[in-house]
Design an enzyme around this catalytic site. Structure first.
Site, PDB file in Angstrom:
ATOM      1  N   PRO A   1       0.824  -1.210   0.000  1.00 28.10           N
ATOM      2  CA  PRO A   1       0.000   0.000   0.000  1.00 28.10           C
ATOM      3  C   PRO A   1       0.859   1.261   0.000  1.00 28.10           C
ATOM      4  O   PRO A   1       1.904   1.312   0.653  1.00 28.10           O
ATOM      5  CB  PRO A   1      -0.784  -0.109   1.315  1.00 28.10           C
ATOM      6  CG  PRO A   1       0.089  -0.925   2.204  1.00 28.10           C
ATOM      7  CD  PRO A   1       0.843  -1.868   1.322  1.00 28.10           C
TER       8      PRO A   1
ATOM      9  N   CYS B   1       1.245  28.978 -16.225  1.00 27.34           N
ATOM     10  CA  CYS B   1       0.631  29.419 -17.484  1.00 27.34           C
ATOM     11  C   CYS B   1       0.048  28.256 -18.265  1.00 27.34           C
ATOM     12  O   CYS B   1       0.573  27.872 -19.318  1.00 27.34           O
ATOM     13  CB  CYS B   1       1.672  30.148 -18.320  1.00 27.34           C
ATOM     14  SG  CYS B   1       2.366  31.499 -17.394  1.00 27.34           S
TER      15      CYS B   1
HETATM   16  N1  LLP Z   1       2.721  -1.490  -6.114  1.00 26.04           N
HETATM   17  C1  LLP Z   1       2.903  -1.231  -7.431  1.00 26.04           C
HETATM   18  C2  LLP Z   1       3.574  -2.210  -8.269  1.00 26.04           C
HETATM   19  C3  LLP Z   1       2.428  -0.021  -7.966  1.00 26.04           C
HETATM   20  O1  LLP Z   1       2.586   0.240  -9.265  1.00 26.04           O
HETATM   21  C4  LLP Z   1       1.771   0.919  -7.127  1.00 26.04           C
HETATM   22  C5  LLP Z   1       1.262   2.182  -7.647  1.00 26.04           C
HETATM   23  C6  LLP Z   1       1.621   0.592  -5.754  1.00 26.04           C
HETATM   24  C7  LLP Z   1       2.104  -0.628  -5.294  1.00 26.04           C
HETATM   25  C8  LLP Z   1       0.948   1.490  -4.783  1.00 26.04           C
HETATM   26  O2  LLP Z   1      -0.377   1.732  -5.096  1.00 26.04           O
HETATM   27  P1  LLP Z   1      -1.322   2.532  -4.052  1.00 26.04           P
HETATM   28  O3  LLP Z   1      -1.495   1.672  -2.827  1.00 26.04           O
HETATM   29  O4  LLP Z   1      -0.653   3.815  -3.724  1.00 26.04           O
HETATM   30  O5  LLP Z   1      -2.576   2.716  -4.805  1.00 26.04           O
HETATM   31  N2  LLP Z   1      -0.092   8.846  -9.330  1.00 26.04           N
HETATM   32  C9  LLP Z   1      -1.361   8.177  -9.221  1.00 26.04           C
HETATM   33  C10 LLP Z   1      -1.217   6.785  -8.649  1.00 26.04           C
HETATM   34  C11 LLP Z   1      -0.264   5.912  -9.428  1.00 26.04           C
HETATM   35  C12 LLP Z   1      -0.078   4.548  -8.810  1.00 26.04           C
HETATM   36  C13 LLP Z   1       1.034   3.815  -9.450  1.00 26.04           C
HETATM   37  N3  LLP Z   1       1.346   2.550  -8.860  1.00 26.04           N
HETATM   38  C14 LLP Z   1      -2.301   9.050  -8.390  1.00 26.04           C
HETATM   39  O6  LLP Z   1      -1.908  10.136  -7.980  1.00 26.04           O
HETATM   40  O7  LLP Z   1      -3.464   8.685  -8.174  1.00 26.04           O
END
Ligand code: LLP
Length: 429
Positions: free
Chosen positions: A290, A358
């Site tokens: 997470p 901008c």
């Molecule tokens: N593990 C892997 C292999 C991942 O690619 C990601 C996120 C995570 C774990 C963690 O996921 P989480 O628990 O944070 O959902 N920038 C985007 C989110 C991109 C997520 C990319 N991978 C946003 O601001 O919503």
């Protein structure tokens, strides 16, 4: 006012007679005055509480919560999590290097994910002795074997399989379908494990999935794990007993201030139950990755209003933070609650909250109902602890913001604001 600000699990709450916004025991106004704006403010208490929610939910089996460093890679936050037993999910040499500085004793709790690892990244991670490589293709597995042979160090790997599960989220952050670039087709995985099991330099150690991010329902996690479980049992029958299942990250948070009535503790329980049900026949170790769920609601971006401007029927609140500080609204049409730090009396009205960059896309909210604000006022963008600072840039040659960690009534700078010399440091005329 948003009733959710009163809930105990949210660190940003109103306090005192005039209802000024606090992060735990510290007023945001005090922080803005001391450290300037735009300013990221994080609650250490919330971060550790969220980690513990996962640790408690999976207490029934051997497990490791591998915090996804990409969500917020600030050294102080990595150190805080490492001290409380977290492992880490990394995707680059840079993230590994951050851990070497912030949490050198936790390197054996690191998994290395990512769809395109370079040879030098693999070598560095092998030398440092990480827990497991999450391998995304057959050619990457060959490269891993080559590096391991050269270093005479057996490499523990998991295949990141693509379970072909649909997860309801923004298309840019959904990853678990066959049409996405991520992982190995689950139907091909058994064959690859069989071949790798014969290699002297590869240890089939685990299996991993990650189906996407900001997923609010537990069901797709369970569905992915059911497919993983089938593969595990098949491999076991063939004599390949994997020790680890890595269920990835992706559990979403409530960006709408609790209006869906979701209690984070209950969400984690639901998520854990779906995974555990699907993995009932597996008695090995569970990893999860997470990111957002641990840090998003621990953080706010505090910004000062530079100007309130009317163009025809529209009112624009121009803040000193911009899309380079928090790109989520521009990139994913993401919603972040925006609240005045010191509320004024008067009726809320529809405004656009925008930054000085901008670009028309430089907005935090459009037609948002906001209590009256004036130039000089502070507003806070909530739930900005994940993918906020981590996705910031120097676009428009703007200095990246400072970051502050609140620990009860104490606060400390964990990243100073950039200066001109930081921006010019890498350039050559
Ligand atoms: N593990 C892997 C292999 C991942 O690619 C990601 C996120 C995570 C774990 C963690 O996921 P989480 O628990 O944070 O959902 N920038 C985007 C989110 C991109 C997520 C990319 N991978 C946003 O601001 O919503």
């Amino acid at each position: 006012m948003n009733p959710d600000l009163k809930k105990s699990f949210r660190p940003f709450q109103r306090n005192g007679v005039r209802g000024a916004l606090y992060c735990d025991g510290v007023s945001l106004e005090t922080l803005a005055r001391k450290y300037g704006t735009p300013l990221y403010v994080y609650s250490a208490k919330q971060i550790t509480e969220r980690l513990e929610l996962f640790q408690r939910a999976f207490a029934g089996r051997e497990h490791l919560v591998c915090y996804a460093v990409k969500a917020n890679s600030s050294l102080a936050i990595l150190k805080l999590l490492a001290e409380r037993g977290a492992g880490f999910d990394i995707v680059s040499l840079g993230e590994l290097a951050r851990l070497v500085v912030a949490a050198p004793n936790a390197i054996d709790r690191v998994v290395f994910s990512g769809v395109g690892k370079t040879e030098s990244e693999i070598v560095a991670a092998l030398v440092d002795g990480i827990l497991q490589f999450n391998v995304e293709s057959e050619s990457e597995l060959e490269l891993l074997a080559k590096c391991a042979r050269r270093l005479k160090k057996k490499a523990r790997f998991a295949l990141r399989v693509n379970p072909d599960v649909f997860a309801e989220t923004h298309p840019y952050i959904s990853t678990g379908l066959r049409e996405h670039k991520f992982g190995i087709d689950i139907r091909k995985a058994a064959e690859i494990y069989r071949a790798a099991a014969r290699s002297k330099w590869l240890e089939p150690h685990g299996i991993s999935v990650h189906i996407g991010s900001q997923i609010r329902s537990a069901e797709p996690f369970g569905a992915a794990m059911e497919r993983v479980s089938k593969l595990l049992m098949q491999l076991k029958r063939e004599g390949i007993a994997l020790k680890v299942v890595d269920a990835g990250g992706g559990l979403g948070i409530d960006y709408h201030g609790g209006s869906e009535g979701a209690d984070p503790a209950a969400k984690v329980q639901e998520y854990a139950a779906a995974i555990e049900k699907a993995l009932a026949d597996f008695d090995g170790k569970l990893l999860i990755e997470p990111g957002r769920f641990i840090v998003a609601q621990a953080g706010a971006l505090v910004t000062r209003v530079l100007n309130v401007k009317k163009n025809g029927k529209k009112t624009f609140v121009i803040a000193d933070a911009a899309m380079n500080d928090l790109i989520r609204p521009a990139l994913y049409q993401a919603y972040h609650e925006i609240v005045p730090v010191k509320p004024r009396t008067g009726r809320a009205r529809a405004v656009d909250v925008v930054g000085p960059v901008c670009e028309t896309g430089d907005f935090f909210a459009r037609d948002r109902m906001l209590k009256p604000v004036e130039a000089g006022d502070l507003v806070a963008l909530l739930d900005a602890g994940a993918y906020g600072m981590a996705q910031s840039s120097n676009y428009n040659s703007r200095f990246r913001a400072a970051e502050v960690l609140v620990e009860g009534k104490q606060h400390r700078l964990i990243r100073r604001r950039e200066k001109m010399k930081d921006l010019l440091a890498t350039e050559i005329i």
